[in-house]
Design a protein around this motif. Structure first.
Motif, PDB file in Angstrom:
ATOM      1  N   PRO A 183       0.813  -1.221   0.000  1.00 56.76           N
ATOM      2  CA  PRO A 183       0.000   0.000   0.000  1.00 56.76           C
ATOM      3  C   PRO A 183       0.845   1.271   0.000  1.00 56.76           C
ATOM      4  O   PRO A 183       0.411   2.302  -0.530  1.00 56.76           O
ATOM      5  N   VAL A 184       2.031   1.202   0.571  1.00 60.15           N
ATOM      6  CA  VAL A 184       2.899   2.381   0.596  1.00 60.15           C
ATOM      7  C   VAL A 184       3.323   2.757  -0.817  1.00 60.15           C
ATOM      8  O   VAL A 184       3.307   3.946  -1.196  1.00 60.15           O
ATOM      9  N   LEU A 185       3.721   1.774  -1.624  1.00 58.40           N
ATOM     10  CA  LEU A 185       4.127   2.051  -3.008  1.00 58.40           C
ATOM     11  C   LEU A 185       2.922   2.430  -3.859  1.00 58.40           C
ATOM     12  O   LEU A 185       2.989   3.356  -4.684  1.00 58.40           O
ATOM     13  N   LEU A 186       1.825   1.714  -3.690  1.00 62.32           N
ATOM     14  CA  LEU A 186       0.645   1.985  -4.506  1.00 62.32           C
ATOM     15  C   LEU A 186       0.082   3.376  -4.224  1.00 62.32           C
ATOM     16  O   LEU A 186      -0.555   3.983  -5.092  1.00 62.32           O
ATOM     17  N   ALA A 187       0.331   3.895  -3.019  1.00 62.64           N
ATOM     18  CA  ALA A 187      -0.191   5.217  -2.658  1.00 62.64           C
ATOM     19  C   ALA A 187       0.436   6.340  -3.472  1.00 62.64           C
ATOM     20  O   ALA A 187      -0.180   7.401  -3.643  1.00 62.64           O
ATOM     21  N   VAL A 188       1.657   6.145  -3.988  1.00 60.04           N
ATOM     22  CA  VAL A 188       2.305   7.213  -4.759  1.00 60.04           C
ATOM     23  C   VAL A 188       2.020   7.079  -6.249  1.00 60.04           C
ATOM     24  O   VAL A 188       2.463   7.924  -7.042  1.00 60.04           O
ATOM     25  N   ALA A 189       1.318   6.025  -6.665  1.00 63.14           N
ATOM     26  CA  ALA A 189       1.006   5.830  -8.079  1.00 63.14           C
ATOM     27  C   ALA A 189      -0.079   6.805  -8.517  1.00 63.14           C
ATOM     28  O   ALA A 189      -0.962   7.196  -7.740  1.00 63.14           O
ATOM     29  N   ASP A 190      -0.013   7.197  -9.796  1.00 59.46           N
ATOM     30  CA  ASP A 190      -1.060   8.061 -10.347  1.00 59.46           C
ATOM     31  C   ASP A 190      -2.403   7.353 -10.323  1.00 59.46           C
ATOM     32  O   ASP A 190      -3.441   7.978 -10.077  1.00 59.46           O
ATOM     33  N   ARG A 191      -2.378   6.054 -10.613  1.00 62.54           N
ATOM     34  CA  ARG A 191      -3.577   5.236 -10.529  1.00 62.54           C
ATOM     35  C   ARG A 191      -3.144   3.789 -10.319  1.00 62.54           C
ATOM     36  O   ARG A 191      -1.989   3.418 -10.583  1.00 62.54           O
ATOM     37  N   VAL A 192      -4.063   2.972  -9.881  1.00 67.29           N
ATOM     38  CA  VAL A 192      -3.772   1.571  -9.586  1.00 67.29           C
ATOM     39  C   VAL A 192      -4.760   0.697 -10.348  1.00 67.29           C
ATOM     40  O   VAL A 192      -5.964   0.978 -10.388  1.00 67.29           O
ATOM     41  N   LEU A 193      -4.224  -0.362 -10.963  1.00 69.16           N
ATOM     42  CA  LEU A 193      -5.047  -1.351 -11.655  1.00 69.16           C
ATOM     43  C   LEU A 193      -5.142  -2.590 -10.774  1.00 69.16           C
ATOM     44  O   LEU A 193      -4.123  -3.102 -10.294  1.00 69.16           O
ATOM     45  N   LEU A 194      -6.362  -3.063 -10.550  1.00 74.32           N
ATOM     46  CA  LEU A 194      -6.560  -4.275  -9.778  1.00 74.32           C
ATOM     47  C   LEU A 194      -6.766  -5.438 -10.738  1.00 74.32           C
ATOM     48  O   LEU A 194      -7.714  -5.452 -11.520  1.00 74.32           O
ATOM     49  N   LEU A 195      -5.829  -6.412 -10.700  1.00 77.98           N
ATOM     50  CA  LEU A 195      -5.953  -7.620 -11.523  1.00 77.98           C
ATOM     51  C   LEU A 195      -6.641  -8.705 -10.721  1.00 77.98           C
ATOM     52  O   LEU A 195      -6.184  -9.082  -9.630  1.00 77.98           O
ATOM     53  N   HIS A 196      -7.729  -9.235 -11.278  1.00 81.63           N
ATOM     54  CA  HIS A 196      -8.446 -10.330 -10.635  1.00 81.63           C
ATOM     55  C   HIS A 196      -8.870 -11.323 -11.702  1.00 81.63           C
ATOM     56  O   HIS A 196      -9.466 -10.945 -12.714  1.00 81.63           O
ATOM     57  N   GLU A 197      -8.498 -12.564 -11.477  1.00 81.28           N
ATOM     58  CA  GLU A 197      -8.768 -13.631 -12.443  1.00 81.28           C
ATOM     59  C   GLU A 197      -8.214 -13.294 -13.823  1.00 81.28           C
ATOM     60  O   GLU A 197      -8.813 -13.597 -14.851  1.00 81.28           O
ATOM     61  N   GLY A 198      -7.024 -12.674 -13.827  1.00 80.77           N
ATOM     62  CA  GLY A 198      -6.311 -12.413 -15.070  1.00 80.77           C
ATOM     63  C   GLY A 198      -6.782 -11.217 -15.854  1.00 80.77           C
ATOM     64  O   GLY A 198      -6.310 -10.989 -16.975  1.00 80.77           O
ATOM     65  N   ARG A 199      -7.711 -10.418 -15.317  1.00 86.99           N
ATOM     66  CA  ARG A 199      -8.220  -9.232 -16.018  1.00 86.99           C
ATOM     67  C   ARG A 199      -8.181  -8.028 -15.090  1.00 86.99           C
ATOM     68  O   ARG A 199      -8.076  -8.168 -13.868  1.00 86.99           O
ATOM     69  N   VAL A 200      -8.319  -6.823 -15.684  1.00 90.26           N
ATOM     70  CA  VAL A 200      -8.422  -5.607 -14.883  1.00 90.26           C
ATOM     71  C   VAL A 200      -9.847  -5.531 -14.344  1.00 90.26           C
ATOM     72  O   VAL A 200     -10.804  -5.308 -15.095  1.00 90.26           O
TER      73      VAL A 200
END
Length: 555
Positions: free
Chosen positions: A516-533
């Motif tokens: 979460p610390v690294l993801l917090a500085v990202a412009d946006r976050v993609l969640l991959l679930h079951e091989g898809r966004v």
């Protein structure tokens, strides 16, 4: 890519001129050796029998001159052969290493110990074929010269040699077949044991940590026992070949000496000719034993050559494309309907200069994405594009000048912290090294700190931070980081997140992580679930609205 057999033939051919010169000298040496008993016999008939001291001194001087020639030819012939063998082994070793390091991959499915065995012992045995070939030419010359001289002394003795020698050589070849088969098995088992030993040493701390030392030792003991058994079988085959060939050779020489003695008693040959015949029979032991050694060398080399050729012929994991990356890489990444590993019909777009986080509920899906972005493998279906150019159309080596994938496993090299950080960029200014170390949270590690093999002298967190600094110092247009902070504390991780955001500003960066610390500085976050966004938004928004995301990053 050339086949392994082509590389082997080309390597041997490249040493042919040096080998030809050495063969001539070796042939001259064997011819001179064969002349020695004949000259002694002539001296006996012309000088000793008649008490002529002048002629005796003359023939002694001739013998001295022949021995000087023998010394010269042996010294320089052997040197030429050894040099040809070593040069050929060096060329093959270079080719093997180049194939292992080829950007297209495809040779990594072997244990490190197996690759080391091929690059060392196998290429040495293949190179030794050149020395064996030189010895074979020399030995054949000795046999021919001895046969001619015996024919000149006695037709019957010469015919015995001419008829018996091919039979002995053919038997030696047949006896070498079991050795060839067992040598191949021996090398396979030795490589497996070596590879397992290397893996155990690398994971020694982990094994001690989980208390698995006894199981690991027992596993290695079984593998080593199998290797020992294979080695003993190969040694028995070699001993059998050498013993039988030696016995046959001794019987052959005894037959020649017995026939010579009979012809001397009947007056068909003189005393000097008898001495020459017996001397030539004893001389023949050398070339015949030489051929036994040559057969053993060729038998072992054929097994090693097959292993080297198989490695060199291994197809690349990804083929080279015929297009160049854009001259000025903007860093736009796009995946269209990508299916590979755990990825299923994946679509995503990353804009140039964007810092994007990718959090996967399945770690295997994250690993599959990293492999596709670095073109370690091509998708089964769909395309991955860099600035609109499909990665499968690009050469993997050129692609990695634009896209750097920093794997989760932090592997360092022997040297210093500075030499590891600058390995991708050559001689970088000290300020650049310090900046990369600071951004990676490794500012507390002096740049001159020694680093042992695989970074064993550093802690896990230090290795990971130095590896991250190495990736940041390369300053590639696109950087993919896979779980770069799993071995550091929370405070250091926060500094690293700020450092990556600062140092990679305006450059495309993909953080494949659940931190979460690294993801917090990202412009946006993609969640991959079951091989898809499954969802995308800034980190804070995903935490608030998506339970699956909270479970993935806060577990």
């Amino acid at each position: 890519m050339h086949t392994g057999r082509d590389v082997l033939l080309r390597t041997v051919a490249s040493q042919w001129r040096r080998l030809a010169g050495g063969s001539l000298l070796g042939a001259g040496h064997q011819a001179g050796e064969a002349l020695v008993p004949v000259l002694i016999g002539v001296a006996i008939d012309q000088a000793v029998a008649g008490g002529d001291w002048g002629r005796l001194l003359l023939w002694l001087a001739v013998l001295a001159a022949v021995y000087v020639g023998l010394s010269f030819s042996y010294r320089f012939g052997a040197r030429a052969g050894e040099r040809a063998a070593e040069e050929a082994a060096h060329e093959l070793r270079t080719a093997v290493v180049a194939r292992v390091l080829h950007p297209g991959g495809g040779a990594e499915d072997r244990l490190p110990g197996a690759l080391t065995g091929i690059a060392t012992e196998d290429v040495r045995r293949v190179g030794a074929v050149l020395m064996a070939a030189l010895a074979a030419v020399a030995g054949l010359t000795g046999l021919v010269v001895a046969g001619v001289l015996l024919l000149n002394t006695s037709v019957q003795l010469g015919l015995i040699v001419l008829a018996g020698t091919p039979a002995l050589l053919w038997l030696g070849h047949l006896l070498g077949k079991p050795l060839e088969r067992r040598s191949a098995v021996e090398q396979e088992h030795a490589a497996r044991a070596s590879g397992m030993a290397a893996d155990l040493v690398t994971g020694l701390r982990v094994l001690k940590g989980i208390g698995a030392e006894r199981a690991a030792v027992e596993r290695y003991r079984r593998t080593s026992r199998d290797s020992l058994a294979a080695t003993l079988r190969a040694a028995r085959a070699e001993a059998l070949q050498n013993g039988v060939v030696l016995a046959l050779t001794g019987a052959f020489i005894a037959l020649i000496a017995l026939a010579g003695g009979y012809f001397a008693t009947t007056g068909d040959i003189t005393l000097g000719q008898l001495v020459s015949a017996v001397g030539l029979a004893l001389f023949l032991q050398g070339p015949l034993q030489l051929f036994a050694w040559v057969n053993a060398e060729f038998a072992q080399a054929r097994a090693s050559a097959a292993r080297v050729a198989a490695l060199l012929s291994a197809p690349p994991a990804v083929p080279a494309g015929d297009r160049e990356p854009p001259e000025d890489v903007a860093g736009a990444l796009r995946l269209r309907s990508v299916t590979y590993g755990r990825l299923r019909d994946l679509d995503l777009n990353i804009a140039p200069g964007e810092l994007v986080g990718v959090a996967a509920t399945d770690p295997a899906a994250a690993a599959s994405l990293v492999r596709c972005l670095g073109r370690q493998a091509d998708p089964e279906t769909g395309t991955v594009e860099l600035d609109g150019v499909p990665l499968r159309d690009l050469d993997p080596g050129r692609l990695r000048e634009a896209v750097l994938v920093a794997e989760h496993e932090a592997v360092l090299f022997e040297g210093t912290v500075t030499s590891n950080v600058t390995i991708n960029v050559g001689h970088a200014p000290g300020a650049a090294v310090a900046e990369a170390l600071e951004a990676a949270g490794a500012g507390d590690i002096p740049p001159g700190t020694p680093v042992s093999e695989r970074g064993g002298s550093l802690s896990g967190g230090q290795r990971q931070r130095v590896a991250l600094a190495r990736a940041l110092a390369a300053a590639r247009p696109v950087l993919v980081l896979h779980d770069p902070t799993t071995a550091v504390d929370a405070v250091t991780e926060t500094r690293i997140a700020d450092g990556i955001s600062r140092l990679r500003r305006d450059r495309t960066t993909v953080l494949v992580t659940t931190s979460p610390v690294l993801l917090a500085v990202a412009d946006r976050v993609l969640l991959l679930h079951e091989g898809r966004v499954a969802d995308e938004a800034p980190h804070a928004d995903l935490l608030r609205r998506n339970p699956g995301y909270r479970a993935a990053v806060l577990a």
